[in-house]
Design an enzyme around this catalytic site. Structure first.
Site, PDB file in Angstrom:
ATOM      1  N   GLU A 187     -67.084  59.962 -33.356  1.00  0.00           N
ATOM      2  CA  GLU A 187     -66.175  60.054 -34.507  1.00  0.00           C
ATOM      3  C   GLU A 187     -65.361  58.773 -34.695  1.00  0.00           C
ATOM      4  O   GLU A 187     -64.136  58.815 -34.839  1.00  0.00           O
ATOM      5  CB  GLU A 187     -65.249  61.266 -34.351  1.00  0.00           C
TER       6      GLU A 187
ATOM      7  N   ASP B   2     -68.923  72.220 -31.826  1.00  0.00           N
ATOM      8  CA  ASP B   2     -67.515  71.831 -31.773  1.00  0.00           C
ATOM      9  C   ASP B   2     -66.575  73.022 -31.825  1.00  0.00           C
ATOM     10  O   ASP B   2     -65.957  73.270 -32.868  1.00  0.00           O
ATOM     11  CB  ASP B   2     -67.209  70.881 -32.944  1.00  0.00           C
TER      12      ASP B   2
ATOM     13  N   GLU C 150     -57.655  75.370 -34.052  1.00  0.00           N
ATOM     14  CA  GLU C 150     -58.210  74.532 -35.119  1.00  0.00           C
ATOM     15  C   GLU C 150     -59.164  75.327 -36.015  1.00  0.00           C
ATOM     16  O   GLU C 150     -59.127  75.189 -37.232  1.00  0.00           O
ATOM     17  CB  GLU C 150     -58.950  73.341 -34.496  1.00  0.00           C
TER      18      GLU C 150
HETATM   19  C1  BDP Z   1     -62.822  68.114 -33.429  1.00  0.00           C
HETATM   20  C2  BDP Z   1     -61.536  67.857 -34.113  1.00  0.00           C
HETATM   21  C3  BDP Z   1     -61.056  66.447 -34.004  1.00  0.00           C
HETATM   22  C4  BDP Z   1     -61.107  65.997 -32.560  1.00  0.00           C
HETATM   23  C5  BDP Z   1     -62.494  66.209 -32.023  1.00  0.00           C
HETATM   24  C6  BDP Z   1     -62.622  65.891 -30.553  1.00  0.00           C
HETATM   25  O1  BDP Z   1     -61.664  68.202 -35.470  1.00  0.00           O
HETATM   26  O2  BDP Z   1     -59.764  66.380 -34.522  1.00  0.00           O
HETATM   27  O3  BDP Z   1     -60.749  64.666 -32.454  1.00  0.00           O
HETATM   28  O4  BDP Z   1     -62.858  67.551 -32.149  1.00  0.00           O
HETATM   29  O5  BDP Z   1     -62.750  66.831 -29.770  1.00  0.00           O
HETATM   30  O6  BDP Z   1     -62.925  69.487 -33.256  1.00  0.00           O
HETATM   31  O7  BDP Z   1     -62.622  64.738 -30.166  1.00  0.00           O
END
Ligand code: BDP
Length: 729
Positions: A317, A390, A418
């Site tokens: 990401e 996730d 979340e």
């Molecule tokens: C996702 C989230 C994000 C996190 C990412 C992570 O949306 O904000 O940075 O995981 O775990 O679920 O790095």
């Protein structure tokens, strides 16, 4: 006014006070700050008296920082629960002593011949026993190290808080995994990514001078569960955390947490050698880069001698990582591991990676990490999210569990909500954690559960562990929704012992946080036990996943299609067409199912064997596919969405029945939140059912209440949460 003699006035006033106290509701205002460590007076008089008889005075012979913390916890806890101060003595003077210590810090403990039993509990475990000592009856908390005594003290207090008899108490307890950590996604500007409970707990502006009392309470809550590590900053890391300016502040937090057995970890930015060190590369094989990490790590240890180590999100990401320099995750982790090794520190390297080039995001982490098995240094552990995507409301377990026999592997779970409605929805995740910990990978025959793997019972892992992404912030009750506390609680207890069940932990939490009254426990427990599944049903039943609006991840947007990355859209995951729905991960599709052990793949890959809950994770099936219930897929999908809403309505009614039995403050708060949850559940249901109907062309059976609006209406709501709030993005 008539002259009333003082004496008589006093009597009258006392009478008025007495009557008002009698008439006052038995419940009282409660803001949730004390979480599960409330220590209110034990209500049952007989039981309280028996506790008083058995715990008349406290004998604690030393005063290390941890033993002092133990003493103050026992004084506070027993003082509150027994409604009288407990005397601290230097020796046993009668029946009813509570003796706490280790063979090396307590002569009494060393005289009790507990060595053999203590050998079995390791450095952090403890024993609690009723024993005879020179004709006196004692209660003993014994451990090998001070921290074990503290854990034992919290255990004993829990027995009292949950109103258990301690007359013949005999407990032997030791953690099943070594690293029991919490992860904060706190930014240095104090916004918390996916936090929903106010600003970050860490007041960078007043640290290191002001030690907010909240820091100690935070440590107490964690220690009461056996948590022994905290990574205090966001995995999307700001390199500044490794500057002197921040390290001197972090050091103060570490000092506060140390007596509670909690080590501090920091999330680090992989390109720190460039950003902080002025190098033109962060290539992990470059000697100057190694030198940078060695030096900065030495500096960290000069501030925090017992520093835990680095947590790293790399090549994920937008975070930089070794791939940027043509290297792999093992190279990246090892450059840090070499710097930490002389200090005994650990690298926790996250396996949350996915690549837009990959055909199926599901496959990514496994495909990247499998070839690296055995290449990570011994002081590296790979932190794997429970599922392959996730933290979605329901995921199959990640196929990485069981696939890395030569790489320490720990499990990452999410406590913050979340994907479960932020601080607005009630979703006890104990059931979620239990599900994954009990999932059977089959890699070494039946019963090779994820729990056993991460506890090092299957492969010889040196660094076993669990990590929970928590959300506490400056909200008075720490977590926003009062019930997020329960997920934190269940997580911590399961990190200590992965065999504990979600239901027993829900009951413990209720007893400690709300009430020991059966009239409260049963309904509240039922709500908790149903709540996660309700959330799955009104969001993404039958193995649907990732139907959220992008960015905030709160409301439904199964229609999301045009984004820079396909694997951020919803259509990528559900693949709905007029013919059917679901992601084909069998041989005819991405074949991600091959990543599981053949016995698991044989179930997930077979339409006749796969449990309904996972169906659309692995199969693309027609709308009239026959389901186990006898309904066709479309009808089953509709049924599940409606069931989710019905469960929330049932939760509301059940909650209403608790009025007067618990404090009004939290009663009203949760009641209001449940009505928000009902509104949102209806919106999720209607959005998804109407959207999928545009493919299936099938009716919503008449017996169901029909959506109030058309699909377009729900599409327009996409970016409305409740109030626009930057924290939620
Ligand atoms: C996702 C989230 C994000 C996190 C990412 C992570 O949306 O904000 O940075 O995981 O775990 O679920 O790095």
């Amino acid at each position: 006014m008539k002259n009333i003699p003082i004496n008589s006035l006093f009597k009258r006033l006392t009478l008025v006070l007495f009557i008002s106290l009698m008439l006052a509701p038995s419940s009282f205002a409660e803001d949730g700050y004390r979480m599960w460590l409330r220590y209110d007076k034990v209500n049952d008089n007989e039981l309280r008296q028996s506790y008083k008889d058995q715990l008349q005075h406290l004998v604690l012979e030393t005063s290390s920082e941890t033993m002092s913390a133990t003493k103050s916890e026992l004084k506070m806890g027993l003082g509150g629960l027994l409604d009288r101060p407990i005397e601290v003595c230097s020796g046993i003077n009668s029946d009813g002593a509570l003796v706490a210590g280790t063979p090396s810090n307590s002569q009494i403990i060393s005289s009790l011949e507990l060595e053999d039993a203590l050998k079995e509990v390791g450095p952090e475990g403890f024993l609690i026993r009723r024993m005879d000592h020179s004709g006196n009856k004692l209660t003993v908390i014994a451990a090998n190290e001070d921290i074990g005594v503290l854990y034992g003290a919290f255990h004993l207090l829990r027995e009292l808080q949950t109103e258990q008899s301690i007359e013949s108490i005999d407990v032997k307890s030791a953690p099943r995994v070594r690293h029991r950590t919490v992860n904060h996604w706190d930014n240095l500007d104090r916004l918390v990514e996916r936090g929903y409970a106010g600003l970050s707990l860490w007041e960078w502006g007043t640290l290191p001078d002001y030690k907010h009392p909240r820091y100690t309470d935070y440590a107490r809550f964690n220690a009461s569960l056996g948590i022994n590590g905290t990574a205090i900053n966001n995995v999307n890391a700001n390199p500044e955390i490794l500057t002197d300016q921040f390290l001197e502040k972090v050091a103060v937090l570490a000092d506060i947490f140390r007596p509670y057995g909690i080590q501090v970890y920091l999330s680090v930015f992989f390109d720190s050698p460039v950003v902080l060190g002025g190098l033109d590369t962060a290539d992990p094989l470059d000697p100057e880069v190694q030198e940078f990490w060695n030096e900065i790590t030495d500096k960290v240890y000069s501030y925090i001698p017992d520093f835990g180590g680095y947590l790293v999100k790399a090549d994920s990401e937008g975070q930089p990582g070794p791939h940027g320099y043509g290297r792999d995750h093992a190279d990246g982790a090892n450059v840090l591991a070499r710097a930490l090794e002389p200090h005994g520190g650990l690298v926790i390297w996250r396996a949350f990676v996915y690549d837009p080039e990959q055909e199926d995001r599901f496959r990514e982490a496994y495909d990247e990490f499998l070839p690296l098995d055995g290449r990570f240094m011994d002081n590296v552990t790979v932190q794997v999210k429970n599922g392959p995507i996730d933290f979605q409301p329901r995921e199959p377990f990640s196929p990485l569990f069981g696939a890395l026999p030569n790489t320490n592997t720990i499990l990452e779970l999410q406590i913050t909500q979340e994907y479960f409605g932020f601080n607005f929805h009630l979703a006890y995740k104990g059931t979620y954690y239990e599900e994954v910990l009990r999932d059977d990978t089959r890699v070494k025959g039946e019963g090779t559960t994820v729990g056993r793997i991460i506890a090092g019972e299957v492969f010889d892992y040196e660094h076993t562990g669990m990590a929970g992404v928590i959300n506490p912030g400056t909200d008075r009750n720490w977590t926003g929704h009062p019930f997020v506390q329960s997920s934190w609680y269940a997580y911590g207890r399961m990190a200590w012992d992965y065999t504990l069940g979600a239901e027993e932990l829900a009951e413990e939490w209720i007893r400690m946080t709300f009430s020991n009254d059966e009239k409260v426990i049963e309904p509240m427990k039922e709500i908790m036990m149903e709540s996660k599944e309700a959330g799955v049903n009104y969001r993404s039943p039958l193995g649907l996943t990732h139907l959220y609006a992008q960015g905030h991840h709160y409301g439904p947007a199964p229609w999301t299609a045009d984004l820079p990355r396909a694997d951020w859209t919803a259509v990528y995951y559900h693949q709905a067409t007029e013919w059917g729905i679901g992601y084909d991960r069998t041989e005819t599709g991405s074949n991600a199912v091959e990543q599981f052990h053949p016995e698991v793949a044989a179930v997930f890959g077979d339409l006749n064997k796969i449990p309904d809950d996972y169906l659309l994770w692995f199969h693309h099936v027609p709308w009239d596919h026959p389901m186990n219930s006898g309904r066709i897929l479309w009808d089953e999908l509709v049924h599940k969405y409606y069931k989710g809403v019905e469960t929330v309505r049932w939760m509301q009614e059940t909650w209403d029945s608790l009025e007067g039995l618990i404090d009004q403050e939290r009663f009203e708060h949760v009641k209001a939140l449940l009505s928000i949850q009902e509104r949102d559940a209806v919106r999720w249901r209607n959005s998804c059912v109407l959207y999928f109907q545009s493919f299936s062309g099938m009716p919503i059976p008449e017996e169901y209440e029909q959506p109030e609006h058309d699909l377009q209406h729900y599409i327009e709501l996409e970016n409305i949460i409740h109030v626009p709030d930057p924290w939620y993005n």
